[in-house]
Structures are given as structure tokens and as C-alpha cells.
Design an enzyme around this catalytic site. Structure first.
Site, PDB file in Angstrom:
ATOM      1  N   MET A 139       0.808  -1.203   0.000  1.00  0.00           N
ATOM      2  CA  MET A 139       0.000   0.000   0.000  1.00  0.00           C
ATOM      3  C   MET A 139       0.845   1.258   0.000  1.00  0.00           C
ATOM      4  O   MET A 139       0.627   2.139   0.800  1.00  0.00           O
ATOM      5  CB  MET A 139      -0.884   0.024   1.241  1.00  0.00           C
ATOM      6  CG  MET A 139      -2.246  -0.466   0.959  1.00  0.00           C
ATOM      7  SD  MET A 139      -2.723  -1.741   2.125  1.00  0.00           S
ATOM      8  CE  MET A 139      -1.330  -2.857   2.076  1.00  0.00           C
ATOM      9  N   PRO A 140       1.807   1.323  -0.899  1.00  0.00           N
ATOM     10  CA  PRO A 140       2.693   2.500  -0.840  1.00  0.00           C
ATOM     11  C   PRO A 140       2.006   3.750  -1.387  1.00  0.00           C
ATOM     12  O   PRO A 140       1.144   3.688  -2.264  1.00  0.00           O
ATOM     13  CB  PRO A 140       3.860   2.119  -1.748  1.00  0.00           C
ATOM     14  CG  PRO A 140       3.743   0.647  -1.975  1.00  0.00           C
ATOM     15  CD  PRO A 140       2.279   0.335  -1.866  1.00  0.00           C
ATOM     16  N   TYR A 141       2.416   4.873  -0.817  1.00  0.00           N
ATOM     17  CA  TYR A 141       2.032   6.195  -1.295  1.00  0.00           C
ATOM     18  C   TYR A 141       3.335   6.948  -1.560  1.00  0.00           C
ATOM     19  O   TYR A 141       4.145   7.140  -0.647  1.00  0.00           O
ATOM     20  CB  TYR A 141       1.196   6.921  -0.248  1.00  0.00           C
ATOM     21  CG  TYR A 141       1.031   8.389  -0.518  1.00  0.00           C
ATOM     22  CD1 TYR A 141       0.069   8.857  -1.409  1.00  0.00           C
ATOM     23  CD2 TYR A 141       1.853   9.333   0.101  1.00  0.00           C
ATOM     24  CE1 TYR A 141      -0.075  10.213  -1.673  1.00  0.00           C
ATOM     25  CE2 TYR A 141       1.712  10.694  -0.154  1.00  0.00           C
ATOM     26  CZ  TYR A 141       0.741  11.117  -1.042  1.00  0.00           C
ATOM     27  OH  TYR A 141       0.593  12.464  -1.302  1.00  0.00           O
TER      28      TYR A 141
END
Lengths: 79, 79, 79, 79, 79, 79
Positions: free
Chosen positions: B1-3
Site C-alpha cells: 500500500m505504498p504512497y
């Protein structure tokens, strides 16, 4: 290697004021933390008053109320 | 779930370059951390050169000086 | 003068993986936008799985469900 | 003293919707964490669809594909 | 209503230095932009040197090299 | 594809409260903007009270003063 983000409402901030913020924030890093100014980034983010909320209210609304209060105060000033 | 947030100066970055940044950053997450690309957000924030400071100076000023230095160098080139 | 922030869940990311992310993100700025690597910052922010939500759920809960599904799948595999 | 940043794509969000987001996010802080609304900032950042990537693709492209799929579905609907 | 984020490497910054940064950044907003200090937030984010990259390298590595260079310089000083 | 960052002071926020924030913020995006919850990230960042400043003062100091004021008020209550 500091990165400083200054987020403010977009309300006619001049280029000269932006330079002062950049210089002032860089000086803080140099004077307090002994950082290299060359490796100090300052980023100013201007946000529309419709997009900034305080106390559950848009700053646009807050500014209108402040302007009206000021007008009223002036109208009621003893002559 | 990288931002992933990529903050750069607003200096004529093309839509094609933006796509390459988005693809490249997503690939890093997939290849290095085994992340799901569907759950990888990349956000590119472009900042006016007046609003970005380095070494206590606006990038606008830095760019002008670089352009002048380049012009001078070209004028002084042996023919 | 790019500033890249990579925000990921804190799930045993190694120092070697962090270096790869830093190198990869810096290379993107150099190769796609012709930026100076010396003036490229990459900051990795690790966030506890309790503090990251997707689809209204903590990643902690998501990871538990994924681990149970995997265990169940393995238990049901034909021998 | 909460600071809430809501980052969304710039896709015709109305001022009324922004106010609802600001009110809703402020209420969360007051109701869940007992915070003072006066000291709660909500900042909405709108990002061009060219600048937001998901699954290695610009949202601009994703929106086009979704619009085409919708058109196709409507064309194929039994009358 | 400014929000200022100061992101620095986690390298033994004292509480007194943090206070100076907070005071200095707040003063900038008051003096340059005439902002209300009560509505000025300053948030200091400290980042592990392993998680901060410059020029494609972790700050941890940069600091080691700087320490070795310093040691070498001292060893070679004429007595 | 919203990304919501909730930055608060680190003052014993429970996992249950974090879940409520994540659910509430996700619901806002779904109800107000018709966003897909699966593509809504909520990230909670907790900041030490020494690292958060309001009105040029660390929250640590503010909390001490509030606690003392409360103690004083209780001591002075008529019995």
C-alpha cells in the site's frame, strides 16, 4: 538535509514575502542545527481559502465574517 | 500500500514524463518490496519556482543566474 | 531539486531495500527529468500497520486475514 | 491540534463538498479524540489527474477507459 | 493559519533546539505574513538516517564517510 | 483515489480509536465524493508532543500548564 514545507492560505503572498520565508527558514536550520544551507529545501504551498478548514469552517467564510465585523466596527466608530 | 509523493519544480514537465515517473516509481515498489501495483499511489506535485527555495534563494533566481552563466559561456567560446 | 517521499507500512523493510528505493527514485529523477542527483532527496516514512487504513480497515487486520487464508489454502492442498 | 490533509484528484469537487469534508473530518477529531475544533486544520489538496498514478497508470487514462466501458455497456443494452 | 513541517534527520536534536525551531518558524509567520501565532502549527518530523537519501545514498553512509575523512584529516595534521 | 493523512500528537491514542478514524475518514470519501473505499488510504501520523508547536510553544509545555490549571481548580473547589 532539512526539508521545510510551509503551507499557507493563498491570499496575495508576494514574491518578496516568499523570499523572506525561504531565507528565514534556511537561517533557522543553519543557526539552530548547524545545517548546510545548500542542502536545505524550503517549499511554500499556497492553498485556496475554500480548501482550508478551521473549526469545521472554510477560511473563505471566516474571512468574510472578519471583513464584515471590521466594516461594522468602523461604521460604529464615534466621529 | 505504498504512497509516493514526487515534489518537483513546475518547469514544463510533460505528461509523458509524468507517466514515466509514475511507472518507474510503481516498478520500484513492485520489484524491491513486492508490493501490489494496484495499491500503489504516485502523486506528482509541481511547485512554482518562486515557491521553492534552496540555499536561502528562490529557484527562480537560481535559474536566471544559470541562464546568464550559460549565455556568457557561449559568448566567450572561441570561434 | 526533487523531494520524494515514499510512505510504506513498517513491515521489516531492510536497510538494503531502503538503499535500493533511494537509488531507484534518484535514478528516475536523473534519467527522466535530468535532475542533479546531489539535489535529490528521498525520504522513506514507515507507518505502523495499525496506523494505515485501506477500505476502512487497518492493515493489521488485513494482514491477519491474508495469513489465515494462506494457512487454510495450505491445509486444504491435496497431498 | 490535529492537522488533516485530504488529497484527491481535481475532478469538479464543489465548494459545498469541500465544506462537508471539512466538517466531517473536524467532527471525527472532536468525537473520537475529544480534540478542540478551533485547533483542527483540514487542508484539501486537489491533484490533476495527469499527476496521480495508480497501478502505474495516470488517472486521466483510467478515467478515459472507464468512460469508454460505460459507453459500450450502454450501447449494448437490450432495448 | 499556517502549518509548517520541518523534516530533518534524527541526529540527537535536543528538546531545546526543537523549541527554538518552533519559536523561530512561528515568528517568521507573524513577522512576514502577519499571521496569528495561536493558529500557527509547527511539526518537526525526525527521520532515521537510513531512511533519508541524498545523491542516491543513505545519510548513514554519508555520515560514516564524513567521520572517516575528519579522522584522517586529524591524523595527518602536522604536530 | 483519496489519500488522507491525519497528523495528531502521540497521546495514548488506542488502536480502536485509530480504527474509528480510518472508518470515519473513508466513509466521508464514499458518502461525499462517491469514491471507491478500496482505493482510499488513511494514514495516521503520531507526533511526539515535544515535536509539535502551537503559538510558538511545545505541546509538552502546553499540556503541563493545562494539568496544573486543572489541579489548581480542583484544589480551590468549595467543599
Amino acid at each position: 538535509m532539512p526539508y521545510i514545507k510551509v503551507q499557507i492560505t493563498r491570499e496575495n503572498v508576494t514574491s518578496e514575502q516568499k523570499l523572506q520565508i525561504i531565507q528565514g527558514a534556511t537561517d533557522l536550520m543553519v543557526n539552530i542545527l548547524n545545517k548546510d544551507p545548500e542542502a536545505t529545501f524550503v517549499v511554500i504551498e499556497e492553498v485556496d481559502t475554500d480548501n482550508w478548514g478551521v473549526a469545521g469552517e472554510q477560511v473563505t467564510t471566516l474571512r468574510k465574517r472578519q471583513a464584515e465585523a471590521k466594516k461594522l466596527a468602523e461604521a460604529n466608530k464615534p466621529k
